[in-house]
Design an enzyme around this catalytic site. Structure first.
Site, PDB file in Angstrom:
ATOM      1  N   ARG A   1       0.146  16.888   4.785  1.00  0.00           N
ATOM      2  CA  ARG A   1       0.240  15.696   5.634  1.00  0.00           C
ATOM      3  C   ARG A   1      -1.007  15.541   6.530  1.00  0.00           C
ATOM      4  NH1 ARG A   1       3.760  15.423  11.155  1.00  0.00           N
ATOM      5  NH2 ARG A   1       3.558  13.190  11.452  1.00  0.00           N
TER       6      ARG A   1
ATOM      7  N   ASN B   1       8.937  15.600   9.723  1.00  0.00           N
ATOM      8  CA  ASN B   1       7.680  15.554   8.950  1.00  0.00           C
ATOM      9  C   ASN B   1       6.837  16.817   9.065  1.00  0.00           C
ATOM     10  OD1 ASN B   1       7.990  12.834   7.898  1.00  0.00           O
ATOM     11  ND2 ASN B   1       7.735  12.177  10.012  1.00  0.00           N
TER      12      ASN B   1
ATOM     13  N   ASN C   1       8.268  21.654  18.994  1.00  0.00           N
ATOM     14  CA  ASN C   1       7.443  20.527  18.588  1.00  0.00           C
ATOM     15  C   ASN C   1       8.423  19.505  18.028  1.00  0.00           C
ATOM     16  OD1 ASN C   1       5.782  18.610  17.539  1.00  0.00           O
ATOM     17  ND2 ASN C   1       4.400  20.038  16.496  1.00  0.00           N
TER      18      ASN C   1
ATOM     19  N   TYR D   1      -3.582  17.229  11.390  1.00  0.00           N
ATOM     20  CA  TYR D   1      -2.643  18.341  11.607  1.00  0.00           C
ATOM     21  C   TYR D   1      -3.137  19.683  11.071  1.00  0.00           C
ATOM     22  CZ  TYR D   1       0.484  14.604  12.968  1.00  0.00           C
ATOM     23  OH  TYR D   1       1.032  13.523  13.616  1.00  0.00           O
TER      24      TYR D   1
ATOM     25  N   ALA E   1       7.709  13.298  16.129  1.00  0.00           N
ATOM     26  CA  ALA E   1       7.897  11.894  16.541  1.00  0.00           C
ATOM     27  C   ALA E   1       9.048  11.729  17.536  1.00  0.00           C
ATOM     28  CB  ALA E   1       8.122  11.031  15.314  1.00  0.00           C
TER      29      ALA E   1
HETATM   30  C1  DHK Z   1       3.542  15.728  15.409  1.00  0.00           C
HETATM   31  C2  DHK Z   1       4.016  14.529  14.971  1.00  0.00           C
HETATM   32  O1  DHK Z   1       4.697  14.439  13.838  1.00  0.00           O
HETATM   33  C3  DHK Z   1       3.743  13.275  15.704  1.00  0.00           C
HETATM   34  O2  DHK Z   1       4.778  12.341  15.555  1.00  0.00           O
HETATM   35  C4  DHK Z   1       3.440  13.535  17.168  1.00  0.00           C
HETATM   36  C5  DHK Z   1       2.898  15.896  16.721  1.00  0.00           C
HETATM   37  C6  DHK Z   1       2.409  14.625  17.329  1.00  0.00           C
HETATM   38  C7  DHK Z   1       1.878  17.016  16.689  1.00  0.00           C
HETATM   39  O3  DHK Z   1       0.728  16.812  17.026  1.00  0.00           O
HETATM   40  O4  DHK Z   1       2.257  18.145  16.333  1.00  0.00           O
HETATM   41  O5  DHK Z   1       3.008  12.330  17.759  1.00  0.00           O
END
Ligand code: DHK
Length: 143
Positions: A19, A12, A73, A24, A76
């Site tokens: 998003r 994602n 990173n 984010y 999820a």
């Molecule tokens: C990104 C995601 O997609 C979430 O599933 C994580 C993370 C956190 C972020 O903060 O970059 O829980």
């Protein structure tokens, strides 16, 4: 030859920008990757950036990389993936776990990570700056 740092982004994160921007931010994945490439270059390293929605693809990239360190990173998969943990452990490369958001200020299921206890370090809640900080610290470590 320039030493590489592998920058891995999980599921994602290709949707960044569109998003949940209140969580984010407004930066796109392309913005983040460009910032990582620029930061690595100033430190004398090459950032090799990859994103996938597929756990198996991320595992394969970890297995195959020639990089000296990893900034990941896992999104999820951070909270679910024994496979990514095992792949990272198998390579014995220093890695830094990054999250754009502060996962500890969010739902409880985001508080557990399968990666944190075996990571060189963890950055959470600093947005794009977190990737840059991770590159800086890990590059000093592998110099
Ligand atoms: C990104 C995601 O997609 C979430 O599933 C994580 C993370 C956190 C972020 O903060 O970059 O829980």
């Amino acid at each position: 030859m320039t030493k590489a740092i592998l920058i891995l982004n999980g599921p994602n994160l290709n949707m960044l920008g569109a998003r949940e921007p209140s969580i984010y931010g407004n930066h796109t994945l392309d913005d983040i990757e460009k910032a990582c490439e620029k930061k690595a270059k100033t430190l004398g390293f090459e950032a090799v950036c990859r994103q996938s929605n597929s756990e198996s693809e991320i595992v394969s990239w970890i297995q195959e990389t020639n990089a000296k360190a990893i900034v990941i990173n896992a999104a999820a998969y951070t909270h679910t993936s024994v496979a990514i943990r095992d792949a990272l452990l198998s390579r014995k490369l220093p890695f830094i776990e990054v999250h754009l958001s502060n996962v500890y200020a969010r739902e409880e299921f985001r508080h557990h990570s399968f990666l944190s206890d075996v990571a060189f370090g963890v950055v959470s809640g600093l947005g794009v700056e977190g990737y840059k900080a991770a590159i800086e610290v890990v590059s000093q470590h592998i110099k």
